[in-house]
Design an enzyme around this catalytic site. Sequence first.
Site, PDB file in Angstrom:
ATOM      1  N   CYS A 169      -0.307 -34.732 -20.036  1.00  0.00           N
ATOM      2  CA  CYS A 169       0.316 -33.457 -20.392  1.00  0.00           C
ATOM      3  C   CYS A 169       0.791 -32.727 -19.145  1.00  0.00           C
ATOM      4  CB  CYS A 169      -0.664 -32.583 -21.171  1.00  0.00           C
ATOM      5  SG  CYS A 169      -1.213 -33.297 -22.730  1.00  0.00           S
ATOM      6  N   ASP A 170      -0.036 -32.722 -18.096  1.00  0.00           N
ATOM      7  CA  ASP A 170       0.345 -32.080 -16.843  1.00  0.00           C
ATOM      8  C   ASP A 170       1.626 -32.695 -16.276  1.00  0.00           C
ATOM      9  OD1 ASP A 170      -1.698 -30.210 -16.687  1.00  0.00           O
ATOM     10  OD2 ASP A 170      -3.051 -31.546 -15.630  1.00  0.00           O
ATOM     11  N   HIS A 171       1.705 -34.017 -16.285  1.00  0.00           N
ATOM     12  CA  HIS A 171       2.874 -34.686 -15.716  1.00  0.00           C
ATOM     13  C   HIS A 171       4.134 -34.410 -16.533  1.00  0.00           C
ATOM     14  CE1 HIS A 171       1.260 -37.071 -12.376  1.00  0.00           C
ATOM     15  NE2 HIS A 171       0.148 -37.094 -13.071  1.00  0.00           N
TER      16      HIS A 171
END
Length: 406
Positions: A169-171
């Site tokens: 999700c962060d990426h």
Amino acid sequence: MTFEPLKGIRILDLTSVVVGPVCTARLAQYGAEIIKLESPDGDLMRGLGGLSPTGQHSGAYLHLNRGKRNLCCDLKKPGSKDLVKKLVASADVVIANMRPQALVRLRLDAQSIRADHPDKIYCLITGYGTDGPYAGHPTYDSVVQAATGMTGLTLARDGAPSYVPMLICDHVVGEIAAGSILAAVIQRKATGSGSSIEVPMFETMSAFVLQEHLAQQSFDPPVGPPGDLRLLSPHNKPVKTADGWIAFTVNTDQQVRAFLKAVGRAELIDDQRFATVGARAQNVREWFEIRGAPLTDKTTVEWLDILQEADIAVKPCHTLETLPHDPHLQAVGLLQADEHPTEGKTVAIRSTISFDDAYPALPSFAQPRGWDTRAVLEEIGYSAHEISGLLAEGTAIASSTRAEDQ
């Protein structure tokens, strides 16, 4: 190769951990000047991302923070207000991923900054949209995976929820934020106006899940249950071979016929349940049970040869140990040797995007805390005497490992 479409754009980076640094790392690859403002405690990812020779720069931190200038500042000190005000004034773009309430307290929120600088581009990467009831709630990648139903997908497939074992999700959200900033830069060049951008992780990743899995419930009235039944099949996994695992996908009718012949199930080629895309959609459970059956009568290498000869998309299932040695990755030079001033010899990951048949040059190393503190303070208007005062009172911190800062 030098590829710097954002050269001349200065970005004040108020982010930490992963989602924000992913965004600013991408913008650094495009030539933007990134000023990473780091607290005396340091970005959590310096230690959270694994072990390192000195304990100061984990491997993950090194990869996520290349090409950025580091200025260390204690925002709790009175002198920091003027310092940050000058930093903001010098920047074209401000990016933050702190909680909205903290940014308002520090007057580093979009409304405060753009009231003084309407031409600034401000991007807030937040866990949950500030116009909803979850606004300001703390979050991390794993929490977002659960809240968006990503873990519910493995619950439906495997009978138990599980996380994707990477910060997916962060990426994804970091890259989307970078794209939104690029769009705002283009608009500012055309109109002279800045922008206030908000990229919420929860809504962004929920949209990804629903684009695929709202499926039959995309219609009113629904024509079936939610979920892409192909992806949710318990047989939709890598297939075991005699000595390992392979991954393949067959979607078209031609691919299916070639696959059935290759695996010795030619008698099913004329089976009307599997003869067309529509028929396989109607009989997805039975089809994926056939498609996902073990292939343990031959080795991985043998199956790769057979399925590639049939023009089927197939590759071995790499591990963390084998992936860096993949012959394709080695041939294209994805991993490169580099030298860090405190960590010594390191492995760097080059840009995966080529421009005009060449890859951009590897950005400079991820800097120790305060590596460029003195230089940046001088650039935004502080005299040598004022800089010495800021360092003495602890408002600004300079690197203890850089010769000119000792």
